[in-house]
Design a protein around this motif. Structure first.
Motif, short mmCIF file in Angstrom:
data_model
loop_
_atom_site.label_atom_id
_atom_site.label_comp_id
_atom_site.label_asym_id
_atom_site.label_seq_id
_atom_site.Cartn_x
_atom_site.Cartn_y
_atom_site.Cartn_z
N HIS A 331 0.81 -1.21 0.00
CA HIS A 331 0.00 0.00 0.00
C HIS A 331 0.85 1.27 0.00
O HIS A 331 0.31 2.37 0.11
CB HIS A 331 -0.95 -0.01 1.20
N GLY A 332 2.15 1.11 -0.12
CA GLY A 332 3.03 2.27 -0.22
C GLY A 332 3.87 2.47 1.04
O GLY A 332 3.74 1.74 2.02
N PRO A 333 4.73 3.49 1.01
CA PRO A 333 5.57 3.78 2.17
C PRO A 333 4.76 4.36 3.32
O PRO A 333 3.80 5.10 3.12
CB PRO A 333 6.57 4.81 1.64
N LEU A 334 5.19 4.01 4.53
CA LEU A 334 4.57 4.51 5.75
C LEU A 334 5.69 5.03 6.65
O LEU A 334 6.66 4.31 6.93
CB LEU A 334 3.80 3.38 6.46
N VAL A 335 5.58 6.28 7.08
CA VAL A 335 6.65 6.94 7.82
C VAL A 335 6.08 7.52 9.11
O VAL A 335 5.01 8.14 9.10
CB VAL A 335 7.29 8.07 6.98
N THR A 336 6.80 7.33 10.22
CA THR A 336 6.44 7.96 11.49
C THR A 336 7.46 9.02 11.83
O THR A 336 8.67 8.77 11.78
CB THR A 336 6.39 6.92 12.62
#
Length: 759
Positions: A331-336
């Motif tokens: 579902h794509g990149p996820l960044v915190t």
């Protein structure tokens, strides 16, 4: 009574770590498990291994017991693998791989507390058919379906090689550049090269690796056509210099170390495509004050900071200084991103084409927001799995419309498969178990409470690796260590644990102590008869954030505690306020003061233990510890000489302004805004109080707690005319790895404590 030579065994086996399988990676289809392990409990060279899982779910291997928690297996008895499914894939001694370890790899290993040699880490494609690893800076690959390891030529030393999801390319870092090469050895090229000496691509900075548990700094796209890469610029970070006094001919080493209140490294994210094109990820510079409902913002939760009796200034810094979590799935990149004051975190979805970000979640918590390992994650349908407080005190999870129940304290997310979440969690702080729950349901429907299923059995500290319908259950219990492979929920075999059996068998008595119900373990000499005489008492705490020692599992610290007991001590280990596993309020009690509450709990614990066991002699109480435990030991004789009569303090951070930003500002705030917090907790500031014997021990190559801490404390003690002992360890880092030093250090501590306590 003399016990067998435990110090020699303890050092030779590196705290019983050699021969222990670790780094488990399970293929997406669950058919293959990769791990590293040496061949014996005294062998420091790690090899790469493959465990091929039986195809038929529920068919037990030769050593299967049907008990997922694990009865004794081959690993505990020192025997060979019981399932017959293990196969060594790469032996660095056979490969002839030798030579110096690249500096970036040495730093990576130090942050991970890695003391083994050989193949210490690896990475695979999605189905674990291609494995990449580095030995002495050389890149190697091996296929799990057969064939010998193959060395791939590269223009420079290799750090952290990782195959693309389909196994066709290998990404790696060399001299700060992000590079890729074909798995067949062709097409090596740089995707990004450092623009200056202070810049690296694909390497985690000091704070990320040391304090946020993020050791990675690049992530493949699911299609293998791009990488999301962290660029780190340390130009604004202050430089400290470490030299080796034992080798004055060598130049000092420059260490970019962001001490509390000083500038952090600048970390930015970039999408690097294998065709050579590049897009910068456009992350916000600071936390938004308010976000729209469509961004699915969480409720805000607050935990009140404890009152200190006087008004203290607040400190707020909403700049996004930290990148604690990054992932890239279908579902794509996820960044915190996390703010400098560590009270706010935002989860962002990244458009891999434009680099634009969309806010998925925002959380705020006071006095700080904890980072839960493995979160955020996503289910197969893209539903985010997020950290939540499910009640004012319990760390939990939210996945769509499903939440974990109150009272189940989540330690971390292990994996997601389909709509199922795999996690570690505790109902009782001295145990950690593996659980899973289904998050199926309507995300916008009413919130429902999940009914997690516990996979691990029996008291202990359990964790797992998951892939497909295979679970590798890693269990540490009071009886030892087992690794059980399950498929379809049933045991199919074991992976051998080849660590040595300790020559001293720990027999702790678990206690609940004092009005705050502090968890403790008491070790008595095996030869002692109750009522036969008073025993001097030795406390061996860590008692700091992120680490528990009081657990229902055999660890190296319980073996050492029993060894000290056999020398004539009653040994007590206690986990007080600030330690994990007992809820937010318990952990947050140390905000603004990391010494007084922790020390008070040690005092209460030893007095309560003496009420339960009258043979404890409270007129002869010593304390020893390392790192935070060393800080606590020194603080004990400075502030409570009425209780503690001698201390050994190893690698003690004596001036907390000299420790790193993320770790210390979380608990004490900014030293320029809240200097009273740091003064209150400083050992240097209270050196004049010393009236008891104190031994300070420090590795002179320690780049975590730098030697300056012990040197400044010793200098302050000398200036105040306070006698003390200093034991420098040339060449030693924060983890004392040299066998002769580690062995003799225990004996020297014992000698010092016996003389100081007339034991």
């Amino acid at each position: 009574m003399n016990s067998p030579d435990l110090p020699t065994q303890f050092a030779r086996t590196h705290r019983y770590a050699f021969g222990v399988p670790r780094g488990f990676t399970v293929s997406r289809d669950g058919a293959r498990v990769l791990f590293v392990r040496s061949t014996a409990g005294d062998d420091p060279v790690s090899r790469l291994w493959l465990y091929e899982v039986g195809a038929e779910a529920g068919e037990e291997g030769e050593g299967g017991s049907g008990d997922a928690g694990g009865s004794r297996g081959a690993g505990e008895s020192g025997g060979e693998a019981v399932s017959g499914a293990e196969r060594m894939l790469a032996d660095p001694l056979v490969l002839g791989a030798s030579g110096p370890v690249p500096e970036a790899e040495r730093v990576r290993r130090e942050r991970a507390r890695e003391a083994s040699q050989g193949v210490v880490s690896f990475a695979t494609d999605d189905y674990a058919r291609v494995v990449a690893f580095a030995v002495s800076g050389a890149l190697w690959t091996v296929r799990t379906d057969g064939g010998a390891p193959r060395r791939i030529g590269t223009p420079g030393p290799v750090v952290d090689p990782r195959p693309s999801p389909d196994g066709s390319l290998i990404a790696y870092v060399s001299r700060g550049a992000m590079r890729v090469v074909g798995a067949d050895g062709t097409g090596d090229r740089a995707l990004a090269e450092p623009e200056g000496e202070e810049v690296t691509y694909g390497l985690a900075d000091h704070v990320a690796a040391e304090s946020m548990d993020r050791h990675r700094a690049f992530w493949w796209s699911p299609d293998g056509d791009a990488l999301l890469v962290a660029r780190v610029d340390t130009a604004r970070v202050q430089r400290w210099w470490l030299s080796d006094p034992e080798r004055p001919e060598r130049p000092p080493r420059s260490v970019p170390y962001p001490a509390a209140g000083t500038d952090n490294a600048e970390t930015t994210l970039h999408l690097l495509r294998t065709d050579g094109s590049r897009v910068a990820v456009r992350t916000p510079s600071k936390a938004p004050e308010e976000a729209s409902h469509t961004s699915r913002i969480s409720h805000t939760s607050h935990a009140a900071a404890p009152a200190r009796g006087d008004a203290e200034p607040a400190w707020t810094d909403t700049a996004f200084d930290y990148v604690p979590r990054v992932s890239w799935d279908a579902h794509g990149p996820l960044v915190t991103l996390q703010t400098r004051d560590q009270r706010t975190a935002c989860v962002l979805e990244v458009d891999p084409e434009s680099g634009e970000c969309r806010l998925v979640d925002q959380q705020h918590e006071s006095p700080w927001l904890d980072l839960v390992p493995g979160t955020p994650a996503r289910l197969a349908d893209g539903t985010p799995v997020l950290h939540r407080l499910v009640d004012p005190d319990t760390a939990g999870l939210c996945a769509g419309g499903t939440r974990t129940p109150p009272g189940l304290h989540v330690r971390g997310v292990l994996a997601t498969t389909g709509d199922r979440v795999w996690l570690t969690a505790s109902e009782e702080p001295t145990e950690t178990h593996v659980w899973s729950f289904s998050a199926a349901g309507e995300p916008d429907g009413p919130v429902r409470t999940a009914a997690p299923v516990r996979l691990s059995q029996g008291r202990g500290v359990h964790t797992a690796a998951v892939g497909g319908d295979t679970v590798v259950l890693d269990s540490r219990t009071p009886d030892g260590h087992t690794v059980t492979v399950l498929r379809g929920g049933r045991p199919v075999g074991r992976i051998a644990v080849l660590s040595e059996e300790p020559v001293v068998n720990p027999k702790p008595r678990h206690l609940t102590l004092g009005e705050r119900a502090v968890r403790g373990m008491l070790f008595l000499p095996s030869w002692h008869e109750q009522g036969s005489g008073k025993l001097p008492v030795l406390l061996c705490p860590y008692a700091g954030p992120s680490l528990q020692l009081v657990v229902h599992a055999r660890g190296w610290w319980t073996v050492v505690a029993q060894w000290f007991a056999e020398q004539g001590f009653a040994v007590l280990i206690a986990d007080g306020r600030g330690t994990p596993g007992r809820g937010r309020a318990w952990e947050h009690e140390v905000y603004g003061d990391q010494l007084t509450p922790v020390l008070d709990d040690q005092v209460d614990a030893v007095r309560a233990a003496a009420e339960l066991v009258p043979d404890l002699d409270l007129e002869r109480v010593g304390i020893r510890g390392w790192s935070f435990g060393g800080y606590l030991a020194a603080g004990a004789v400075l502030h409570r000489p009425d209780v503690f009569h001698a201390a050994v303090a190893g690698a003690a951070p004596s001036d907390l302004r000299l420790y790193d930003t993320h770790w210390k500002e979380r608990f004490l705030g900014h030293p320029d805004v809240q200097p009273a917090h740091y003064e209150r907790c400083s050992l240097v500031a209270h050196a004049h109080r010393l009236s008891r014997p104190l031994m300070l021990v420090h590795g002179l190559s320690d780049d975590n707690v730098l030697p300056v801490h012990t040197l400044r404390l010793s200098s302050a003690l000398l200036a105040a005319g306070r006698p003390h002992t200093v034991l420098p360890l040339p060449g030693a880092s924060h983890l004392v790895a040299r066998e002769d030093v580690a062995s003799n250090l225990l004996n020297l501590e014992l000698d010092f404590l016996k003389k100081s306590l007339n034991a």
